[in-house]
Design an enzyme around this catalytic site. Structure first.
Site, PDB file in Angstrom:
ATOM      1  CG  HIS A   1      -1.913  -1.004   1.198  1.00 13.91           C
ATOM      2  ND1 HIS A   1      -3.133  -0.964   0.429  1.00 13.91           N
ATOM      3  CD2 HIS A   1      -1.912  -2.245   1.824  1.00 13.91           C
ATOM      4  CE1 HIS A   1      -3.849  -2.255   0.892  1.00 13.91           C
ATOM      5  NE2 HIS A   1      -3.008  -3.120   1.621  1.00 13.91           N
TER       6      HIS A   1
ATOM      7  CB  THR B   1      15.344  -3.049   6.333  1.00 12.61           C
ATOM      8  OG1 THR B   1      16.446  -2.717   7.145  1.00 12.61           O
ATOM      9  CG2 THR B   1      14.123  -3.441   7.250  1.00 12.61           C
ATOM     10  CE  LYS B   2      21.595  -1.796   7.722  1.00 12.82           C
ATOM     11  NZ  LYS B   2      21.869  -0.886   8.340  1.00 12.82           N
TER      12      LYS B   2
ATOM     13  NE  ARG C   1      22.783  -6.364  16.443  1.00 11.27           N
ATOM     14  CZ  ARG C   1      21.801  -7.288  16.864  1.00 11.27           C
ATOM     15  NH1 ARG C   1      20.563  -7.335  16.470  1.00 11.27           N
ATOM     16  NH2 ARG C   1      22.156  -7.876  18.095  1.00 11.27           N
TER      17      ARG C   1
END
Length: 201
Positions: free
Chosen positions: A127, A181-182, A196
């Protein structure tokens, strides 16, 4: 005596079930125009390739669908969803369990990759992040999307979530329960939420 009869009946039923699961999965893949070679399956997956989308699976693919075939705590089958214009490409010798692969943008999985039970790989936020757009009819057309790449020999631990735009490096390991996320470079172990760096492989 009764035990041996019961055991024989269970064995026959199991073999018939395995044959049925393989045939049903073959039909689901063919019916969605998926390019595939040899595969093994426990249970049957959910497969949906939209018109214009493309999905391919390499040799020696193996998947577990549901808790019966991998008792890791995830009852759902594997999910393969490929949107229009997106591509889902799975390499050779890949193994997955109860995994959700949602390709609104491209997902590329290399060779010899292991993906643990209940892992979700998403190429979109689903979304819009703008609250005004999110409540309008333009919500879906404004959702962000980016491709995901899982390189050769990577291992993704159970219940992890790989978010849009992420690349997992060659030989790298994602610990169980991570939210990634990375990008993760080659030959590294990452864990935690958010994921991490822990150490080199």
């Amino acid at each position: 005596m009764i035990y041996h009869i019961y055991k024989a009946i269970r064995l026959i039923f199991s073999k018939l079930t395995n044959v049925a699961n393989h045939c049903i999965t073959w039909l689901k893949l063919k019916g969605n125009n998926v390019s595939f070679s040899s595969f093994k399956t426990g249970g049957t997956p959910y497969v949906m390739v939209a018109r214009g989308g493309k999905m391919s699976i390499g040799k020696n693919f193996a998947m577990n669908n549901g808790i019966k075939y991998n008792p890791i705590g995830c009852p759902q089958p594997c999910t393969f969803f490929v949107d229009r214009t997106a591509t889902l490409s799975i390499g050779d010798n890949v193994g997955i369990s109860q995994t959700a692969l949602v390709a609104i943008d491209d997902i590329t999985i290399g060779n010899n990759v292991k993906i643990g039970g209940g892992v979700c790989i998403y190429t979109t936020d689903f979304h819009s992040l703008d609250p005004v757009l999110r409540k309008s009819k333009d919500d879906l057309s404004n959702r962000a999307k980016k491709p995901v790449v899982i390189k050769d020999n990577a291992f993704i631990g159970a219940h992890s979530i790989i978010l849009k735009g992420v690349t997992i490096g060659e030989n790298s390991i994602v610990g169980a329960g991570c939210v990634v996320t990375k990008n993760i470079p080659d030959n590294q172990i990452w864990a935690g939420n958010p994921a991490r760096f822990i150490r080199n492989v």
